[in-house]
Design an enzyme around this catalytic site. Structure first.
Site, mmCIF file in Angstrom:
data_model
loop_
_atom_site.group_PDB
_atom_site.id
_atom_site.type_symbol
_atom_site.label_atom_id
_atom_site.label_comp_id
_atom_site.label_asym_id
_atom_site.label_seq_id
_atom_site.Cartn_x
_atom_site.Cartn_y
_atom_site.Cartn_z
ATOM 1 N NE ARG A 147 -1.937 1.809 3.591
ATOM 2 C CZ ARG A 147 -2.645 2.438 4.897
ATOM 3 N NH1 ARG A 147 -3.749 1.814 5.152
ATOM 4 N NH2 ARG A 147 -2.020 3.354 5.558
ATOM 5 C CE1 TYR A 159 -5.135 10.756 4.229
ATOM 6 C CE2 TYR A 159 -4.312 8.502 4.717
ATOM 7 C CZ TYR A 159 -5.095 9.274 3.764
ATOM 8 O OH TYR A 159 -5.739 9.115 2.659
ATOM 9 C CG ASP A 212 -6.929 3.261 3.705
ATOM 10 O OD1 ASP A 212 -7.970 3.913 3.298
ATOM 11 O OD2 ASP A 212 -6.621 2.548 4.678
ATOM 12 C CG HIS A 214 -7.433 6.514 5.962
ATOM 13 N ND1 HIS A 214 -6.337 6.327 5.424
ATOM 14 C CD2 HIS A 214 -7.621 5.605 7.122
ATOM 15 C CE1 HIS A 214 -5.546 5.466 6.184
ATOM 16 N NE2 HIS A 214 -6.522 5.057 7.228
ATOM 17 C CD GLU A 238 -8.239 0.184 3.343
ATOM 18 O OE1 GLU A 238 -7.321 0.222 3.129
ATOM 19 O OE2 GLU A 238 -8.699 0.189 4.770
ATOM 20 C CD GLU A 264 -9.804 0.430 8.170
ATOM 21 O OE1 GLU A 264 -9.085 0.049 7.384
ATOM 22 O OE2 GLU A 264 -9.809 1.622 8.934
ATOM 23 N NE ARG A 285 -8.823 -2.845 4.075
ATOM 24 C CZ ARG A 285 -7.907 -3.296 4.734
ATOM 25 N NH1 ARG A 285 -7.438 -4.432 4.839
ATOM 26 N NH2 ARG A 285 -7.394 -2.266 5.763
ATOM 27 C CD GLU A 341 -3.853 -2.844 6.728
ATOM 28 O OE1 GLU A 341 -4.934 -3.208 7.536
ATOM 29 O OE2 GLU A 341 -3.645 -1.755 6.241
ATOM 30 C CD1 TRP A 405 -10.224 8.841 12.313
ATOM 31 C CD2 TRP A 405 -8.832 9.148 10.441
ATOM 32 N NE1 TRP A 405 -8.926 8.075 12.440
ATOM 33 C CE2 TRP A 405 -8.247 8.224 11.602
ATOM 34 C CE3 TRP A 405 -8.215 9.129 9.442
ATOM 35 C CZ2 TRP A 405 -7.048 7.810 11.292
ATOM 36 C CZ3 TRP A 405 -7.052 8.755 9.261
ATOM 37 C CH2 TRP A 405 -6.336 7.886 10.172
HETATM 38 C C1 GCO Z 1 -6.071 0.404 7.636
HETATM 39 C C2 GCO Z 1 -6.256 1.441 8.465
HETATM 40 C C3 GCO Z 1 -5.714 1.817 9.578
HETATM 41 C C4 GCO Z 1 -6.507 2.797 10.682
HETATM 42 C C5 GCO Z 1 -6.382 2.462 11.974
HETATM 43 C C6 GCO Z 1 -7.297 3.242 12.802
HETATM 44 O O1 GCO Z 1 -6.217 0.364 6.324
HETATM 45 O O2 GCO Z 1 -4.921 -0.110 8.085
HETATM 46 O O3 GCO Z 1 -7.172 2.396 7.678
HETATM 47 O O4 GCO Z 1 -4.732 2.860 8.706
HETATM 48 O O5 GCO Z 1 -6.679 4.005 10.301
HETATM 49 O O6 GCO Z 1 -6.466 0.862 12.046
HETATM 50 O O7 GCO Z 1 -7.654 2.456 13.932
HETATM 51 MG MG MG Z 2 -7.880 1.581 5.981
#
Ligand code: GCO
Ligand code: MG
Length: 405
Positions: A147, A159, A212, A214, A238, A264, A285, A341, A405
């Site tokens: 990634r 980030y 990702d 986010h 993602e 996730e 995820r 991951e 976020w």
């Molecule tokens: C990922 C996630 C992490 C999260 C984190 C938050 O894809 O691994 O997005 O980057 O931001 O696990 O607790």
């Molecule tokens: Mg993620």
């Protein structure tokens, strides 16, 4: 076999982890991961105050019934705190059943569908050059998929790069309250295609690349962004947008052929319903720690398989080695597993507290045949690493507006 005691531990060997231990009258104990990054203490209280008293004296073998009891029986279904608490219990019960049968948990799920688990690592640079050199070193370690995240030029903060502690990019603020970061969508969407252009120029198409978002874009911004990334043939993009409104993903999938991953933060099969039934995503995820454990994840994987959606469990450093082991047992079983991951195990402190059945070898994780989940937890050692309040950063736009976020 009766449940005689349930203990909950909260420790910080690099990261905060919530560990559940269930003891039985046959001397067998089980371990589960109930870590919820930034909200750990709520889960600790949930297990101690509201689950433990109800389960003492109950039959440890009744995993499904216990899961239904905790999910349906309490009236308040779902939610990350509830589901992380149930996950801790559920994993510990699978661990116990495996130990009682002298079998690894994946055998109880139906046995192996593959020999090893393909993983993707993370390259997070402060600029394109640094991201490329991290990609190079992961490739040398054997990673077949990486990634790519990168600090965006001209953004005050972003980030996706190393935090002040230098060991993981989202690590907690040293001030112990959430740090605030400024987000700028235009700068981001204009920059990221350059990152992938450079990566394909240097490394060609022989390595899988991922990214990702986010949740920071709107559906139509995400559709345009995804289209721009198409030439770089990502394994997946993602979380392009938040998934509370699942039909946002319809807009994206109607405009691009790039494979999309999400989930996730999902904690119920119901969070996936439209996404999977409509085939708006290619990869799911969800991970056992935040989805209520192994019992529901088996159902989620089977539901996803019907719609050709593959499993790509969340595997961040804020899931404990017990949670990673639970994912690994699911991954080695699930016929529709895609990729896991994996960013390594958090150094000497974590390894002193937890032992686990996983080994990284040439881009894959292997899983040992130890009974149960194959994990252990050193309660005495763990006391040396007390809980530290810690949060992820919060995003705002330049004008102060709080952002996703
Ligand atoms: C990922 C996630 C992490 C999260 C984190 C938050 O894809 O691994 O997005 O980057 O931001 O696990 O607790
Ligand atoms: Mg993620």
């Amino acid at each position: 076999m009766k449940i005689t005691d349930i203990s909950v531990f909260i420790n910080c060997p690099n990261r905060n982890f919530v560990t559940v231990k269930i003891e039985t009258d046959e001397g067998i104990y089980g371990l589960g991961d109930a870590t919820l990054n930034g909200r750990e203490m709520a889960v600790v209280a949930y297990v101690k105050e509201h689950i433990k008293p109800c389960l003492i004296g109950k039959n440890a073998h009744k995993i499904e019934d216990t899961w239904q009891y905790l999910y349906k029986g309490c009236y308040w279904r779902r939610g990350p705190v509830t589901m992380a608490a149930i996950a801790g219990i559920d994993m510990a019960l699978w661990d116990i059943k495996g130990k009682a049968a002298s079998l690894p948990v994946y055998q109880l799920l139906g046995g192996k569908s593959r020999d090893k688990i393909k993983v993707y690592g993370h390259a997070n640079g402060k600029d394109i050059q640094e991201t490329m050199s991290q990609l190079q070193s992961l490739k040398e370690k054997g990673y077949k998929a990486v990634r790519l995240q990168c600090a965006v030029p001209g953004m005050e903060s972003t980030y996706g790069i190393l935090g002040d502690k230098k060991d993981y990019y989202e690590l907690q603020s040293s001030r112990s309250l959430p740090p605030e970061q400024i987000w700028d969508t235009t700068k981001y969407v204009n920059f990221i295609p350059k990152l992938f252009d450079e990566a394909r120029d240097i490394f060609g198409f022989g390595i899988e690349l991922l990214h990702d978002v986010h949740n920071r874009l709107t559906p139509r911004e995400a559709a345009g962004f995804a289209k721009e990334l198409e030439p770089y043939k990502l394994l997946f993009l993602e979380d392009p947008v938040p998934a509370e409104n699942q039909s946002s993903y319809k807009i994206i999938s109607e405009h691009t052929t790039i494979p999309i991953a999400a989930g996730e933060t999902f904690n119920s099969i119901w969070d996936t319903k439209e996404l999977i039934e409509n085939q708006w995503i290619e990869y799911l995820r969800m991970a056992a720690t935040h989805a209520g454990g192994i019992t529901p994840m088996k159902k989620v994987a089977d539901f996803a398989a019907v719609h050709q959606v593959r499993m790509a469990p969340h595997g961040p450093p804020d899931i404990s080695p017990i949670g990673h082991a639970a994912n690994a047992h699911l991954n080695i079983w699930a016929p529709n597993f895609g990729i896991q991951e994996f960013v390594g195990f958090g150094g000497d402190d974590m390894n002193a507290v937890f032992s686990h059945p996983l080994a990284f070898e040439d881009g894959y994780l292997t899983l040992s045949d130890k009974p149960g989940l194959g994990v252990d937890f050193d309660e005495q050692k763990a006391k040396e690493y007390p809980y530290k309040r810690a949060y992820l950063p919060v995003s705002r736009l330049g004008d102060g507006t709080l952002w996703d976020w």
